[in-house]
Design an enzyme around this catalytic site. Structure first.
Site, mmCIF file in Angstrom:
data_model
loop_
_atom_site.group_PDB
_atom_site.id
_atom_site.type_symbol
_atom_site.label_atom_id
_atom_site.label_comp_id
_atom_site.label_asym_id
_atom_site.label_seq_id
_atom_site.Cartn_x
_atom_site.Cartn_y
_atom_site.Cartn_z
ATOM 1 N N HIS A 40 122.895 86.012 10.023
ATOM 2 C CA HIS A 40 121.566 86.186 9.559
ATOM 3 C C HIS A 40 120.596 86.889 10.673
ATOM 4 O O HIS A 40 120.441 86.556 11.651
ATOM 5 C CB HIS A 40 121.038 84.765 9.136
ATOM 6 C CG HIS A 40 119.713 84.738 8.210
ATOM 7 N ND1 HIS A 40 119.761 85.421 7.127
ATOM 8 C CD2 HIS A 40 118.354 84.235 8.568
ATOM 9 C CE1 HIS A 40 118.331 85.263 6.604
ATOM 10 N NE2 HIS A 40 117.616 84.590 7.389
ATOM 11 N N ASP A 62 126.609 86.109 5.940
ATOM 12 C CA ASP A 62 125.186 85.448 5.847
ATOM 13 C C ASP A 62 124.962 84.818 4.649
ATOM 14 O O ASP A 62 124.463 85.698 3.822
ATOM 15 C CB ASP A 62 124.403 86.726 6.447
ATOM 16 C CG ASP A 62 122.948 85.964 6.286
ATOM 17 O OD1 ASP A 62 122.635 84.740 6.278
ATOM 18 O OD2 ASP A 62 121.864 87.035 6.334
ATOM 19 N N SER A 81 114.909 87.716 5.927
ATOM 20 C CA SER A 81 114.634 86.347 5.531
ATOM 21 C C SER A 81 113.639 86.106 4.653
ATOM 22 O O SER A 81 113.192 86.837 3.544
ATOM 23 C CB SER A 81 114.837 85.136 6.845
ATOM 24 O OG SER A 81 115.271 84.138 6.340
#
Length: 748
Positions: A335, A308, A175
Site C-alpha cells: 500500500h 495491496d 489511499s
C-alpha cells in the site's frame, strides 16, 4: 490488539514502513532485462530522467499560508496554500490539490519535500482537510459524503480564481486521498484537468471493507479507532488567523460526533444495507459516480498494487469501465508503493520514477506540454517472477487462454477432469488459519507485505497440487475457482489461495479470493462496472443460505495477478474457511465441516488466465519512466542507488557505513520517547545486533549504528540521532526523513 494509525498520519510522523511514501522510487525489472541472480550486484541508478520537454526546477524554496474557506453551508474548510518562494509578480501557476480526512499538515511542520518538488517545477500545491476532520469544522458522517465531494469542487473553483492561478487544477493522493483525487472529477469543475488516484478503492465494499462479502474486521476496527484518535487530538496545523487556537478547539469538539465506522460496519451484511443515515457503501464508491466522471472527461493516472488489498482490481475496473483517458499502472506493490512486494524480486530491479511520472502527467494536462504520454488508454503492469514491466491497451491482455485444473484424487490438481463418479474430501474449518501479520490487507494501515513460506500453514488447509510444470507459465489476469461443496452450516466463508511450490517444497503465495456462502448466487443483473469474473451482487435480494448437507456451487474470481511460474515448479490451490489475521469469523459460532466434491458429476476446478510466450511481446510501445535500483525487500541500497526520483541529493542519500558498538554504549539510549507531533511514542530496546525501534502500533525495526548517537535503517530511508544535555544524559531523539526532523522527548 495493536492500535494502528491512519496511513497519512503515520507517514507524516515516522518511517515509510507505514506504507505511504509517495516520494520514494519503486522497484521492478526493466522490460528488456533478464532476471538477475539473487546475489547479483546492484546496478547504480542513472541520473534523474528527462522526458520529452522536461524542464528542470525553477524555484528552490516555498512559502505556506494556512486559511479557512467557507463552504455553501457555512462549514469552514482548512487549507494550506503552498507557492514557490519569490514567485515573480504576475506569474500564474497550475495547482495540485491533495484532499485528506487525516491531517493535511501538522503544527510546526515545514513544507514537505514532495510538495517542494512540485513547487520547484512551477506548481502551486493546495492541501485540504476534509470537513469534520483536521482543522476543518463540521462533522464527518461517512467517508466521501456528497457534501465532502462538493467541498472539493468549491475549493477547486476558489483556486482557479486566485491571482497566482492559471486556472488549471489537478489532484494527487494515496489511499483515502487517492479516492478524493478521483472524486475531484465528480463536480465537473471546469478548472479540473487531471487526477492521479493512487492505491485507492474503486468499489469500497469489495476492495477493502467486505472482500467477497466478508467483513475485513481488522482493517475496519483499527482504521476507525485511529481516525477517532486523530480527529480529537491536537497536532494539526491551525489556520494562520487562529493564533490562540480557539477555532481549532471548537472544530475538534465538533469532531466528537463523527461516525463510528466499526460499529456501522458490523450492522452490514449486504452492499445495499443503508447504514450511513440512509446511504449505502455503494453511494460513496467511485464507481457510483461513473456518469459524472465520464462527463468530466478528466484524464486519470491511476496506480495500484498486485499485493495491496484490492487496489489492482480497482485500477482494472476503472480501466475497463470508464471512457476517460487513462494511464494506469499496476506494480507488485504494497500500500502506497513504498515496497516491491514481489516474492521473486532480485537485488537488481528497476524503479518506477513516480514523482517524474506524476510531473510528466501534470505537465501535459495542466501546462499543455507535450510529454510524450498517451491520449487514450494504456495499462502498464508488472509480471512477478519474470520481474518485468509490460504494456497493454486491453484487459484481459492479448493472447490470454484459460487453463483449467481439476481438484482430483490424492489432493492432486490435474489437467484432466475426474473420470470416476465418486470422490470427495472432507475438511473441518480451522479457525486458527492465517496469512500472517504482513499480508495484503494489513498493509492498508502501513507496512510491508511479506508472506512467509506457507508449507507449514498449508497443513491447516485443504490443498490440491499440480504436477511439475513442463514450461515457464505466465498467469496474468483473474483466476476463477469453482467449488462443489456441502456444509454442516447455513453460512460460511470460502478462502482460496493460489500458490507456487518450488522443487524444494517452498510454498509462495501468489494471490487469493474469498466469498461468503450466502452471496454465492451469480446475478443476472447488469453489473455496475466491467469485470471478467462472475458477478455477485452482494445484495439482500440475492442472498442464498446453504442447506446443511446439500451440495452447492461456490464460484468466484480471485484477485488479479501477473506472475511467471517457472518450469519444474508446481501450482497449488489451498482452500480455507477463515483467515484470523484479518477477517470476521463466519459463521460467528460453531465448528463447520465442509465436503468438497471432485468427481465426474461434481467437478471442482480452477481456471487460470495463461498468456502464451508469443503474446508476451506486446505491440503496445513501452513508455514508462524506470531506473535501476535495489529491491526494497532485498539487499540494502547504497545512498546513490536508493535516491528518490525527483529529489536532490541530501544527507540521507549518501552511502551509510554500519559500525559495531560496545553493547554498554547502547544502554543510555534505551527507553521510551514521546513524539511532540502527536500521541505517539518510539520505544527503543536492545536487540541481538543493536537497537530496535518501535513506533506505537507498528512492527519493530532494527537500527544500525553510524556513530555512538546516530543510527540508520535498511528497510526505509530514515535516520535517528540521539541528543544529550550538558551532563551527557540522553534527553531526546530526532527522526530525520524526507527533509523533516521530528523530535521526541525521552519520558522513560
Amino acid at each position: 490488539m495493536r492500535k494502528f494509525l491512519p496511513p497519512a498520519l503515520c507517514a507524516a510522523l515516522l518511517f515509510s514502513w507505514c506504507g505511504v511514501a509517495p516520494s520514494r522510487a519503486v522497484y521492478a525489472q526493466q522490460p528488456q532485462s533478464a532476471p538477475a541472480a539473487p546475489n547479483a550486484a546492484a546496478t547504480p541508478a542513472p541520473a534523474p530522467p528527462r522526458y520529452k520537454n522536461y524542464a528542470p526546477p525553477r524555484y528552490k524554496d516555498a512559502t505556506l499560508r494556512a486559511l479557512y474557506l467557507t463552504m455553501r453551508d457555512g462549514v469552514k474548510i482548512a487549507v494550506d496554500v503552498i507557492l514557490p518562494k519569490d514567485l515573480p509578480a504576475g506569474e500564474r501557476l497550475p495547482t495540485i490539490m491533495q484532499m485528506t480526512r487525516y491531517h493535511r499538515s501538522n503544527e510546526g511542520q515545514p513544507v514537505g519535500d514532495s510538495h517542494k518538488f512540485f513547487t520547484s517545477h512551477g506548481y502551486a500545491v493546495v492541501l485540504v482537510d476534509a470537513r469534520g476532520t483536521g482543522a476543518s469544522t463540521g462533522t464527518w458522517p461517512m467517508p466521501w459524503s456528497q457534501d465532502e465531494i462538493k467541498d472539493y469542487g468549491e475549493v477547486a473553483a476558489w483556486v482557479a480564481a486566485q491571482a497566482w492561478s492559471n486556472g488549471a487544477v489537478g489532484a494527487v493522493g494515496n489511499s483515502y486521498s487517492g479516492t478524493t483525487a478521483h472524486l475531484l472529477a465528480v463536480p465537473n469543475a471546469p478548472s479540473v484537468k487531471a487526477v492521479i488516484p493512487r492505491h485507492y478503492e474503486f468499489d469500497v465494499y469489495t476492495d477493502v471493507a467486505f472482500p467477497g462479502g466478508i467483513l475485513n474486521e481488522w482493517m475496519v476496527k483499527n482504521w476507525d479507532e485511529s481516525n477517532h484518535a486523530l480527529d480529537l487530538t491536537p497536532g494539526v496545523r491551525p489556520v494562520d488567523a487562529d493564533a490562540d487556537k480557539s477555532m481549532l478547539g471548537e472544530a475538534l469538539k465538533a469532531h466528537a460526533a463523527n461516525i463510528n465506522i466499526d460499529k456501522a460496519a458490523r450492522t452490514i451484511a449486504y452492499r445495499d444495507d443503508r447504514t450511513f443515515g440512509g446511504v449505502s457503501i455503494d453511494d460513496f464508491s467511485v464507481f457510483n459516480f461513473r456518469k459524472d466522471i465520464e462527463r468530466s472527461r478528466v484524464p486519470v493516472n491511476n496506480w495500484g498494487g498486485w499485493m495491496d488489498a484490492g487496489t489492482a482490481d480497482g485500477v482494472l475496473r476503472s480501466f475497463m469501465t470508464l471512457s476517460n483517458p487513462q494511464r494506469s499502472i499496476i506494480g507488485a506493490w504494497n500500500h502506497g508503493a513504498s515496497q516491491n512486494a514481489s516474492p521473486y524480486a532480485s537485488p537488481a530491479s528497476p524503479a518506477v520514477l513516480q514523482r517524474f511520472e506524476w510531473l510528466r502527467f501534470f505537465d501535459r494536462h495542466l501546462k499543455g506540454i507535450d510529454t510524450d504520454t498517451e491520449a487514450t488508454k494504456i495499462l502498464y503492469y508488472y509480471t512477478m517472477g519474470e520481474e518485468r514491466w509490460k504494456a497493454t491497451d486491453v484487459w484481459p491482455v492479448a493472447g490470454t487462454t484459460v487453463k483449467r485444473l481439476y481438484m482430483s484424487e490424492g489432493h492432486a490438481l490435474a489437467d484432466a477432469p475426474p473420470a470416476t463418479a465418486t470422490g470427495e474430501d472432507e475438511y473441518a474449518i480451522d479457525f486458527e488459519a492465517t496469512t500472517g501479520e504482513r499480508n495484503r490487507w494489513r498493509t492498508q494501515l502501513g507496512g510491508p507485505v511479506n508472506y512467509p513460506d506457507r508449507a507449514t500453514e498449508d497443513k491447516r488447509l485443504l490443498t490440491y497440487t499440480s504436477a511439475p510444470l513442463t514450461e515457464d507459465t505466465e498467469i496474468t489476469g483473474h483466476p476463477v475457482v469453482t467449488l462443489q461443496v456441502a456444509s454442516t452450516h447455513t453460512d460460511g466463508a470460502f478462502f482460496v489461495y493460489l500458490e507456487d511450490v518450488d522443487e524444494a517444497g517452498k510454498v509462495t503465495y501468489l494471490t487469493e479470493g474469498q466469498l461468503r456462502a450466502i452471496h454465492r448466487k451469480i446475478s443476472k443483473d447488469a453489473p455496475p462496472y466491467a469485470s471478467p469474473v462472475p458477478y455477485h451482487s452482494f445484495k439482500r435480494k440475492d442472498a442464498m443460505p446453504l442447506t446443511p448437507g446439500k451440495a452447492a456451487e461456490i464460484k468466484f474470481g480471485l484477485l488479479p495477478t501477473s506472475v511467471l511460474v517457472r518450469k519444474g515448479h508446481r501450482l497449488r490451490v489451498a482452500v480455507a474457511g477463515h483467515d484470523k489475521s484479518v477477517f470476521a469469523r463466519t459463521p460467528a459460532e460453531g465448528s463447520p465441516v465442509i465436503t468438497l466434491f471432485r468427481n465426474s458429476r461434481q467437478e471442482s476446478f480452477v481456471e487460470l488466465p495463461v498468456v502464451t510466450n508469443r503474446a508476451r511481446a506486446s505491440s503496445v510501445p513501452f513508455n514508462l519512466l524506470t531506473a535501476v535500483a535495489p529491491a526494497r525487500n532485498a539487499a540494502p541500497a547504497s545512498g546513490a542507488q536508493a535516491q528518490s526520483a525527483g529529489q536532490t541529493a541530501t544527507q540521507s542519500d549518501r552511502e551509510r557505513r554500519e559500525i559495531k558498538l560496545d553493547p554498554k554504549l547502547l544502554d543510555p539510549l534505551v527507553g521510551v520517547y514521546q513524539l511532540a507531533a502527536g500521541p505517539l511514542t518510539v520505544t527503543v530496546t536492545k536487540g541481538a545486533d543493536g537497537l530496535v525501534f518501535e513506533l506505537t502500533g507498528q512492527p519493530p525495526v532494527p537500527g544500525f549504528a553510524e556513530s555512538e548517537t546516530e543510527f540508520f535503517f535498511k528497510v526505509v530511508d530514515a535516520q535517528v540521532t540521539f541528543l544529550k544535555d550538558d551532563k551527557g544524559q540522553v534527553t531526546h531523539l530526532v527522526i530525520k526523513q524526507r527533509g523533516r526532523n521530528l523530535e521526541a522527548k525521552k519520558v522513560k
